[in-house]
Design a protein around this motif. Structure first.
Motif, PDB file in Angstrom:
ATOM      1  N   GLY A   1      85.216 -75.206  59.684  1.00 11.54           N
ATOM      2  CA  GLY A   1      83.821 -74.497  60.002  1.00 11.54           C
ATOM      3  C   GLY A   1      83.198 -73.822  58.909  1.00 11.54           C
ATOM      4  N   GLU A   2      83.875 -73.141  58.091  1.00 10.01           N
ATOM      5  CA  GLU A   2      83.367 -72.324  56.930  1.00 10.01           C
ATOM      6  C   GLU A   2      83.025 -73.169  55.789  1.00 10.01           C
ATOM      7  OE1 GLU A   2      82.855 -68.853  56.454  1.00 10.01           O
ATOM      8  OE2 GLU A   2      82.756 -68.957  58.542  1.00 10.01           O
ATOM      9  N   ILE A   3      84.086 -74.180  55.606  1.00  9.71           N
ATOM     10  CA  ILE A   3      83.584 -74.960  54.562  1.00  9.71           C
ATOM     11  C   ILE A   3      82.333 -75.850  54.850  1.00  9.71           C
ATOM     12  CG2 ILE A   3      84.730 -77.364  53.423  1.00  9.71           C
ATOM     13  CD1 ILE A   3      87.632 -76.064  54.051  1.00  9.71           C
ATOM     14  N   ILE A   4      82.213 -76.321  56.147  1.00 10.20           N
ATOM     15  CA  ILE A   4      80.970 -77.062  56.148  1.00 10.20           C
ATOM     16  C   ILE A   4      79.842 -76.177  56.196  1.00 10.20           C
ATOM     17  CG2 ILE A   4      79.944 -78.120  58.460  1.00 10.20           C
ATOM     18  CD1 ILE A   4      82.515 -79.395  59.249  1.00 10.20           C
ATOM     19  N   ARG A   5      79.776 -74.981  56.695  1.00 11.99           N
ATOM     20  CA  ARG A   5      78.859 -74.130  56.597  1.00 11.99           C
ATOM     21  C   ARG A   5      78.262 -73.828  55.216  1.00 11.99           C
ATOM     22  NH1 ARG A   5      80.139 -69.483  59.304  1.00 11.99           N
ATOM     23  NH2 ARG A   5      78.894 -70.122  61.197  1.00 11.99           N
ATOM     24  N   ASP A   6      79.345 -73.805  54.335  1.00  9.18           N
ATOM     25  CA  ASP A   6      79.202 -73.363  52.891  1.00  9.18           C
ATOM     26  C   ASP A   6      78.449 -74.780  52.063  1.00  9.18           C
ATOM     27  OD1 ASP A   6      80.091 -70.927  53.064  1.00  9.18           O
ATOM     28  OD2 ASP A   6      82.052 -71.308  52.142  1.00  9.18           O
ATOM     29  N   ALA A   7      79.121 -75.973  52.426  1.00 13.03           N
ATOM     30  CA  ALA A   7      78.598 -77.055  51.964  1.00 13.03           C
ATOM     31  C   ALA A   7      77.030 -77.323  52.372  1.00 13.03           C
ATOM     32  CB  ALA A   7      79.282 -78.335  52.536  1.00 13.03           C
ATOM     33  N   ARG A   8      76.807 -76.990  53.917  1.00 13.98           N
ATOM     34  CA  ARG A   8      75.640 -77.184  54.335  1.00 13.98           C
ATOM     35  C   ARG A   8      74.456 -76.318  53.547  1.00 13.98           C
ATOM     36  NH1 ARG A   8      72.655 -74.339  57.671  1.00 13.98           N
ATOM     37  NH2 ARG A   8      74.589 -73.213  58.561  1.00 13.98           N
TER      38      ARG A   8
ATOM     39  N   LEU B   1      84.530 -85.287  60.757  1.00 16.15           N
ATOM     40  CA  LEU B   1      84.541 -84.323  59.510  1.00 16.15           C
ATOM     41  C   LEU B   1      84.131 -85.412  58.358  1.00 16.15           C
ATOM     42  CD1 LEU B   1      85.289 -81.794  57.811  1.00 16.15           C
ATOM     43  CD2 LEU B   1      87.505 -82.902  57.833  1.00 16.15           C
ATOM     44  N   TYR B   2      84.513 -86.578  58.170  1.00 17.11           N
ATOM     45  CA  TYR B   2      84.016 -87.429  57.457  1.00 17.11           C
ATOM     46  C   TYR B   2      82.560 -87.867  57.497  1.00 17.11           C
ATOM     47  CZ  TYR B   2      88.689 -88.466  55.314  1.00 17.11           C
ATOM     48  OH  TYR B   2      89.766 -88.534  54.750  1.00 17.11           O
ATOM     49  N   LYS B   3      82.164 -87.914  58.666  1.00 16.93           N
ATOM     50  CA  LYS B   3      80.476 -88.203  58.774  1.00 16.93           C
ATOM     51  C   LYS B   3      79.940 -86.953  58.407  1.00 16.93           C
ATOM     52  CE  LYS B   3      79.276 -88.933  63.090  1.00 16.93           C
ATOM     53  NZ  LYS B   3      78.711 -89.350  64.406  1.00 16.93           N
ATOM     54  N   LEU B   4      80.182 -85.580  58.545  1.00 19.30           N
ATOM     55  CA  LEU B   4      79.610 -84.592  58.346  1.00 19.30           C
ATOM     56  C   LEU B   4      79.597 -84.390  56.996  1.00 19.30           C
ATOM     57  CD1 LEU B   4      80.627 -82.196  60.782  1.00 19.30           C
ATOM     58  CD2 LEU B   4      78.358 -83.204  60.854  1.00 19.30           C
TER      59      LEU B   4
ATOM     60  N   GLY C   1      76.918 -85.550  51.491  1.00 14.63           N
ATOM     61  CA  GLY C   1      77.092 -86.197  50.377  1.00 14.63           C
ATOM     62  C   GLY C   1      78.431 -85.529  49.446  1.00 14.63           C
ATOM     63  N   LYS C   2      79.565 -84.985  50.368  1.00 17.84           N
ATOM     64  CA  LYS C   2      80.723 -84.646  49.401  1.00 17.84           C
ATOM     65  C   LYS C   2      81.687 -85.642  49.815  1.00 17.84           C
ATOM     66  CE  LYS C   2      79.307 -80.415  48.595  1.00 17.84           C
ATOM     67  NZ  LYS C   2      79.144 -79.983  47.115  1.00 17.84           N
ATOM     68  N   ARG C   3      82.681 -85.489  49.093  1.00 23.26           N
ATOM     69  CA  ARG C   3      84.088 -86.519  49.391  1.00 23.26           C
ATOM     70  C   ARG C   3      85.072 -85.698  49.882  1.00 23.26           C
ATOM     71  NH1 ARG C   3      85.966 -91.182  48.417  1.00 23.26           N
ATOM     72  NH2 ARG C   3      88.147 -91.439  47.249  1.00 23.26           N
ATOM     73  N   VAL C   4      85.830 -86.354  51.015  1.00 23.50           N
ATOM     74  CA  VAL C   4      86.791 -85.583  51.796  1.00 23.50           C
ATOM     75  C   VAL C   4      88.242 -86.303  51.253  1.00 23.50           C
ATOM     76  CG1 VAL C   4      87.778 -85.012  53.941  1.00 23.50           C
ATOM     77  CG2 VAL C   4      85.375 -85.178  53.843  1.00 23.50           C
TER      78      VAL C   4
END
Length: 97
Positions: free
Chosen positions: A37-44, A80-83, A89-92
């Motif tokens: 969740g923190e990773i997604i928030r930071d990337a957003r 996760l991949y979709k988000l 626009g990040k690569r997982v």
């Protein structure tokens, strides 16, 4: 008398059980959900998107994005991949060790 704990691992063992126990596994799962969740928030935020904008890009709801960012929702790998890839626009990459 207080227990004498000297390492973080000893703290986790005392509080959540040793590795391999159900209690410790539950803790580890919640900790990883929080970290994702923190990773997604930071990337957003880096992409200058609101939760609502990310939800619109990925066909989800703002409340779902909020729950994920707060570690309150399990997330499937496909989500996760979709988000990350479609929405941000990040690569997982996934490493299992």
């Amino acid at each position: 008398m207080k227990e004498h704990i000297t390492t973080f691992d000893e703290h986790l063992d005392a509080r959540y059980g040793t590795i391999g126990t159900k209690e410790r596994a539950n803790f580890e799962i919640k900790a990883k959900a929080f970290a994702i969740g923190e990773i997604i928030r930071d990337a957003r935020k880096e992409a200058h998107l609101t939760q609502e904008q990310l939800a619109e890009r990925t066909g989800t709801k703002k409340s779902f994005i909020s729950r994920i960012e707060n570690g309150q929702s399990d997330i499937q790998l496909s989500t996760l991949y979709k988000l990350m890839e479609i929405g941000l626009g990040k690569r997982v990459t996934l490493t299992i060790g």
